[in-house]
Design a protein around this motif. Structure first.
Motif, short mmCIF file in Angstrom:
data_model
loop_
_atom_site.label_atom_id
_atom_site.label_comp_id
_atom_site.label_asym_id
_atom_site.label_seq_id
_atom_site.Cartn_x
_atom_site.Cartn_y
_atom_site.Cartn_z
N UNK A 35 -79.05 -164.94 36.44
CA UNK A 35 -78.50 -165.30 35.14
C UNK A 35 -79.12 -164.45 34.02
N UNK A 36 -80.45 -164.30 34.08
CA UNK A 36 -81.14 -163.51 33.05
C UNK A 36 -80.73 -162.04 33.13
N UNK A 37 -80.51 -161.58 34.36
CA UNK A 37 -80.10 -160.19 34.52
C UNK A 37 -78.76 -159.94 33.82
N UNK A 38 -77.80 -160.86 34.00
CA UNK A 38 -76.50 -160.70 33.36
C UNK A 38 -76.59 -160.87 31.85
N UNK A 39 -77.50 -161.73 31.40
CA UNK A 39 -77.69 -161.90 29.95
C UNK A 39 -78.18 -160.61 29.33
N UNK A 40 -79.16 -159.96 29.98
CA UNK A 40 -79.67 -158.68 29.48
C UNK A 40 -78.57 -157.62 29.52
N UNK A 41 -77.81 -157.61 30.62
CA UNK A 41 -76.74 -156.63 30.74
C UNK A 41 -75.66 -156.80 29.69
N UNK A 42 -75.21 -158.00 29.48
CA UNK A 42 -74.17 -158.25 28.47
C UNK A 42 -74.67 -157.96 27.07
N UNK A 43 -75.96 -158.23 26.83
CA UNK A 43 -76.53 -157.91 25.52
C UNK A 43 -76.48 -156.41 25.26
N UNK A 44 -76.76 -155.62 26.30
CA UNK A 44 -76.67 -154.16 26.16
C UNK A 44 -75.27 -153.70 25.85
N UNK B 59 -90.98 -158.78 24.20
CA UNK B 59 -90.62 -160.17 23.96
C UNK B 59 -89.94 -160.80 25.16
N UNK B 60 -89.13 -159.99 25.89
CA UNK B 60 -88.50 -160.52 27.10
C UNK B 60 -89.56 -160.86 28.14
N UNK B 61 -90.58 -160.01 28.24
CA UNK B 61 -91.65 -160.25 29.23
C UNK B 61 -92.55 -161.41 28.83
N UNK B 62 -92.54 -161.76 27.54
CA UNK B 62 -93.35 -162.90 27.11
C UNK B 62 -92.70 -164.22 27.51
N UNK B 63 -91.45 -164.18 27.91
CA UNK B 63 -90.75 -165.36 28.41
C UNK B 63 -90.87 -165.37 29.93
N UNK B 64 -90.39 -166.41 30.57
CA UNK B 64 -90.43 -166.44 32.05
C UNK B 64 -89.46 -165.43 32.66
N UNK B 65 -89.66 -164.16 32.33
CA UNK B 65 -88.81 -163.08 32.84
C UNK B 65 -89.70 -162.03 33.46
N UNK B 66 -89.42 -161.65 34.68
CA UNK B 66 -90.25 -160.68 35.39
C UNK B 66 -89.87 -159.26 35.02
N UNK B 67 -90.75 -158.33 35.34
CA UNK B 67 -90.48 -156.92 35.11
C UNK B 67 -89.24 -156.49 35.90
N UNK B 68 -89.13 -156.99 37.12
CA UNK B 68 -87.98 -156.65 37.95
C UNK B 68 -86.68 -157.09 37.33
N UNK B 69 -86.67 -158.29 36.74
CA UNK B 69 -85.45 -158.77 36.10
C UNK B 69 -85.08 -157.93 34.90
N UNK B 70 -86.09 -157.51 34.15
CA UNK B 70 -85.83 -156.65 32.99
C UNK B 70 -85.25 -155.31 33.44
N UNK B 71 -85.83 -154.73 34.48
CA UNK B 71 -85.36 -153.43 34.98
C UNK B 71 -83.91 -153.54 35.48
N UNK B 72 -83.63 -154.55 36.29
CA UNK B 72 -82.27 -154.73 36.81
C UNK B 72 -81.29 -155.05 35.68
N UNK B 73 -81.75 -155.84 34.70
CA UNK B 73 -80.90 -156.17 33.57
C UNK B 73 -80.54 -154.95 32.75
N UNK B 74 -81.53 -154.07 32.51
CA UNK B 74 -81.26 -152.85 31.75
C UNK B 74 -80.31 -151.94 32.53
N UNK B 75 -80.48 -151.88 33.84
CA UNK B 75 -79.55 -151.10 34.65
C UNK B 75 -78.15 -151.69 34.60
N UNK B 76 -78.07 -153.01 34.62
CA UNK B 76 -76.76 -153.68 34.51
C UNK B 76 -76.09 -153.37 33.18
#
Length: 383
Positions: free
Chosen positions: A1-10, A221-238
């Motif tokens: 879910x977080x991955x898609x949220x990051x992707x849609x935000x981009x 700020x994303x990493x300060x939440x319960x979001x892992x580095x992997x989720x951020x990386x995959x989200x940015x790729x998405x």
């Protein structure tokens, strides 16, 4: 879910940035229109409008034009012809006077009006002249006969009409295969090329947004939440992937509705689009992981995107490349994407005809995304 949220935000960032209105929405269509108007075939272009009085001679001229594969649209009068050509709704216009047959049968001179646009095919006027010459041949011969004999014009026509003279027979043979197929529309070649160029380029320039996220502290700020580095990386790729998909679907839908471009089976072009967008996303993330300045990344992305597009056949049809250049072009994902789209758009292929191209694009995407993910993960963890 977080991955898609990051992707849609981009993706939302792309749509909200007003500077992207021109480059994402206007420029691709403008280039497709320019390429189609300059190099496209007349088959999918505007028709030739004709006004005439409806007599048998005028009808015969129109039939001769249609037999020469000229798309004809009959209109009411000369004003409509001029208006349609001026607005670009017709490539050329022909005005046949209502009294054409009466004048010709009386041995008098008649004038046929012809008007064309600067971008209309230069062959239209010779085709019209040939059609008129064919239809009026007997009357022109009769005029010469009447001038050189004691017969009046009507008598000369009666003498000439029954005579049939053997003409010159011309046999045409097409050797080899057509580069683009027989039913390729005026804008099809340019649309396929620009789709590949802009899907990859738009995704690639997202590398600057990737760096801006780190510079502005969004990633922290994303990493300060319960979001892992992997989720951020995959989200940015998405996010980069969704940008490429959006650009491709926009071009496909608009060119289909506005220019009548037939993209073939969705089962064929969807995997090609997915593979190309994934490749662009991986390349964008890789560039974003090597630079700390968004302006540098943006400049490199634009130069790399345009350079690879030129090498891969987005500026000049790859079918015109020499064998050596063709092999070099296929070092880029662009050439494989154009090959696949060409099979679908130019030759009416199906998914089975583009399996190799889809596989190569997915291989590019997997390698680039894996390498970029590893590099970006390390970059975010250190930063």
């Amino acid at each position: 879910m977080k991955v898609w949220t990051i992707g849609l935000t981009g993706l939302k960032r792309l749509l909200r940035d007003r500077s992207n209105i021109f480059f994402v929405f206007i420029l691709p269509l403008a280039i497709i229109l320019l390429v189609g108007a300059t190099f496209g075939t007349t088959g999918g272009g505007p028709p030739v409008v004709v006004s005439h009085g409806g007599d048998s001679m005028s009808t015969s001229i129109v039939e001769r034009l249609e037999s020469a594969e000229v798309t004809i649209e009959e209109v009411s009068d000369e004003e409509v012809v001029a208006d349609r050509v001026e607005r670009g709704a017709a490539s050329a216009g022909i005005v046949i006077p209502p009294d054409l047959q009466a004048n010709v049968t009386a041995g008098e001179t008649a004038q046929i009006g012809f008007v064309s646009r600067p971008d209309s095919p230069p062959s239209l006027q010779p085709i019209l002249a040939a059609a008129v010459s064919d239809v009026t041949a007997d009357y022109r011969v009769a005029r010469v006969v009447s001038e050189q004999s004691d017969l009046d014009f009507e008598q000369a026509v009666g003498v000439v009409e029954p005579i049939s003279a053997p003409g010159v027979s011309v046999d045409t043979e097409t050797v080899g295969e057509s580069l683009f197929g027989a039913n390729v529309g005026q804008f099809s070649v340019g649309a396929a090329q620009e789709l590949v160029l802009f899907v990859f380029l738009t995704a690639l320039t997202g590398s600057a947004a990737l760096i801006q996220s780190r510079q502005l502290g969004v990633t922290s700020r994303m990493l300060s939440t319960p979001t892992t580095v992997g989720q951020v990386v995959v989200g940015e790729g998405t996010a980069r992937f969704l940008v490429g998909i959006f650009q491709g679907l926009y071009i496909i839908v608009v060119t289909l509705l506005a220019f009548g471009v037939e993209w073939g089976s969705p089962l064929g072009w969807i995997p090609l689009l997915v593979g190309l967008a994934g490749t662009g996303a991986g390349a964008a993330m890789l560039i974003g992981s090597f630079f700390n300045n968004d302006q540098q990344a943006g400049g490199i992305s634009v130069m790399a995107g345009i350079g690879l597009a030129a090498l891969g056949g987005c500026m000049l049809p790859i079918e015109l490349f020499s064998p050596t250049m063709n092999r070099i072009a296929h070092l880029t994902p662009h050439a494989w994407a154009i090959d696949g789209l060409g099979e679908l758009v130019y030759r009416g292929g199906s998914l089975g005809d583009v399996v190799t191209e889809v596989a190569v694009l997915f291989a590019y995407a997997v390698v680039l995304l894996t390498l970029a993910g590893w590099r970006l993960r390390a970059k975010i963890a250190i930063g």
